[in-house]
Design a protein around this motif. Structure first.
Motif, PDB file in Angstrom:
ATOM      1  N   VAL A   1      15.674  16.458 -39.094  1.00 48.56           N
ATOM      2  CA  VAL A   1      15.050  15.249 -39.632  1.00 48.56           C
ATOM      3  C   VAL A   1      13.682  15.642 -40.163  1.00 48.56           C
ATOM      4  O   VAL A   1      12.891  16.281 -39.474  1.00 48.56           O
TER       5      VAL A   1
ATOM      6  N   ILE B   1      10.489  10.136 -40.402  1.00 54.12           N
ATOM      7  CA  ILE B   1      11.025   8.916 -39.798  1.00 54.12           C
ATOM      8  C   ILE B   1      10.096   7.769 -40.146  1.00 54.12           C
ATOM      9  O   ILE B   1       8.882   7.873 -39.975  1.00 54.12           O
TER      10      ILE B   1
ATOM     11  N   GLU C   1       9.918   3.293 -39.800  1.00 50.45           N
ATOM     12  CA  GLU C   1      10.523   2.088 -39.234  1.00 50.45           C
ATOM     13  C   GLU C   1      10.343   0.930 -40.208  1.00 50.45           C
ATOM     14  O   GLU C   1       9.266   0.751 -40.784  1.00 50.45           O
TER      15      GLU C   1
ATOM     16  N   LEU D   1      15.138   2.454 -37.732  1.00 53.61           N
ATOM     17  CA  LEU D   1      14.455   3.692 -38.059  1.00 53.61           C
ATOM     18  C   LEU D   1      15.254   4.374 -39.160  1.00 53.61           C
ATOM     19  O   LEU D   1      16.489   4.441 -39.092  1.00 53.61           O
TER      20      LEU D   1
ATOM     21  N   LEU E   1      15.738   7.900 -41.052  1.00 54.57           N
ATOM     22  CA  LEU E   1      15.492   9.327 -40.861  1.00 54.57           C
ATOM     23  C   LEU E   1      15.952  10.073 -42.105  1.00 54.57           C
ATOM     24  O   LEU E   1      17.127   9.989 -42.481  1.00 54.57           O
TER      25      LEU E   1
END
Length: 69
Positions: A6, A9, A11, A17, A19
């Motif tokens: 990943v 990230i 939100e 979330l 990724l």
């Protein structure tokens, strides 16, 4: 999760979330991750969007130094 690496990230306001990784963009509910971390669940539901799927749904894919572009 459907990606091994990943890169960033973020939100969203709905509690998901996002990724970014080599295979595309993965969406995971933050509550699901927290339930697994607390031992309340054993799996996480995740949805992987590759470039074609994201384009069809109007999701912008890309990675920049600050995260998702």
């Amino acid at each position: 999760l459907p990606q091994l690496a990943v890169h960033a990230i973020l939100e969203d306001r709905y509690g998901y979330l996002w990724l970014s990784g080599d295979r595309g963009l993965t969406r995971v509910a933050r509550d699901d991750l927290e339930a697994v971390a607390a031992g309340e669940r054993s799996t996480v539901s995740a949805e992987l969007f590759d470039t074609e799927q994201a384009s069809q749904r109007g999701i912008l894919l890309g990675v920049s130094a600050a995260g998702l572009a």
